[in-house]
Write an enzyme that holds these catalytic residues in place. Structure first.
Site, PDB file in Angstrom:
ATOM      1  N   SER A 297     -31.459   4.532  65.535  1.00  0.00           N
ATOM      2  CA  SER A 297     -30.638   3.936  64.816  1.00  0.00           C
ATOM      3  C   SER A 297     -29.480   4.765  64.714  1.00  0.00           C
ATOM      4  O   SER A 297     -28.296   4.382  64.900  1.00  0.00           O
ATOM      5  CB  SER A 297     -31.137   3.791  63.389  1.00  0.00           C
TER       6      SER A 297
ATOM      7  N   LYS B  45     -26.306   5.789  49.681  1.00  0.00           N
ATOM      8  CA  LYS B  45     -24.842   6.038  49.914  1.00  0.00           C
ATOM      9  C   LYS B  45     -24.452   6.421  51.426  1.00  0.00           C
ATOM     10  O   LYS B  45     -23.507   6.119  51.853  1.00  0.00           O
ATOM     11  CB  LYS B  45     -24.424   7.354  48.856  1.00  0.00           C
TER      12      LYS B  45
END
Ligand code: PNS
Length: 172
Positions: A136, A43
């Site tokens: 990232s 999520k």
């Protein structure tokens, strides 16, 4: 001894040039490297599991020893199923150390309980120093705020970032 298989686990949300640097280094040591994308926190991730896997496959096409899969459950159990002798992780700076140390020792303990003397080892590789500050998380933030991330990610990831944020801003 048979094929030396290593697992390179992580979130890869998304893959960066730092990850590719680690994969290149690992290719010089192991016969086969399986990138294992954890199915956790889907999520919260920017890219879906399927998108992350597709980007990994596309970006590592030239690395013949490398393939990408997803896994759920304990990493050590997945590594055992794959008959891997090692887990690979990149270590950028001292700030990575505490989390990595904890994880390596926990994985050793869990693996030893299951595999005894053949417990999986964690192998740390240092990326080129030009990637010391790369993550990232930062790539996503810099891109979202309009910064240039061309030199930080492979081409397919750059394209995917463009598409993703185009859709996102259209939604707002
Ligand atoms: O790229 P990340 O987010 O630092 O990777 C973390 C990852 C996926 C390697 C870690 O969360 C993990 O191994 N998850 C799988 C579940 C598990 O085995 N947890 C115990 C680790 S000690």
């Amino acid at each position: 001894m048979g094929e030396k298989i290593a697992i390179y686990p992580g979130s890869f949300d998304p893959l960066t040039n730092g990850h590719l640097d680690i994969l290149n280094r690992a290719s010089n040591i192991f016969d086969r490297i399986i990138i294992a994308v954890a199915q956790v926190d889907s999520k919260k991730s920017l890219f879906s599991l399927e998108e992350r896997l597709a980007l990994l496959s596309e970006s590592t096409r030239k690395l013949k020893k490398v393939s990408a899969e997803s896994f759920n459950g304990l990493l050590v159990d997945y590594a055992a199923r794959k008959k891997a002798i090692a887990l690979i992780r990149g270590l950028r700076a001292v700030s990575d150390f505490e989390y990595e140390f904890q994880m390596a020792l926990m994985n050793r303990k869990l693996s030893r309980e299951r595999r005894g003397a053949h417990a999986v080892e964690t192998v740390y590789l240092m990326p080129d120093e030009k990637y010391t500050y790369l993550s990232s998380t930062l790539v996503k933030e810099v891109y979202r705020l309009g910064g240039d991330v061309k030199s930080f990610v492979p081409k397919p990831v750059l394209t995917a970032l463009k598409t993703k944020f185009k859709h996102r801003s259209a939604q707002i």
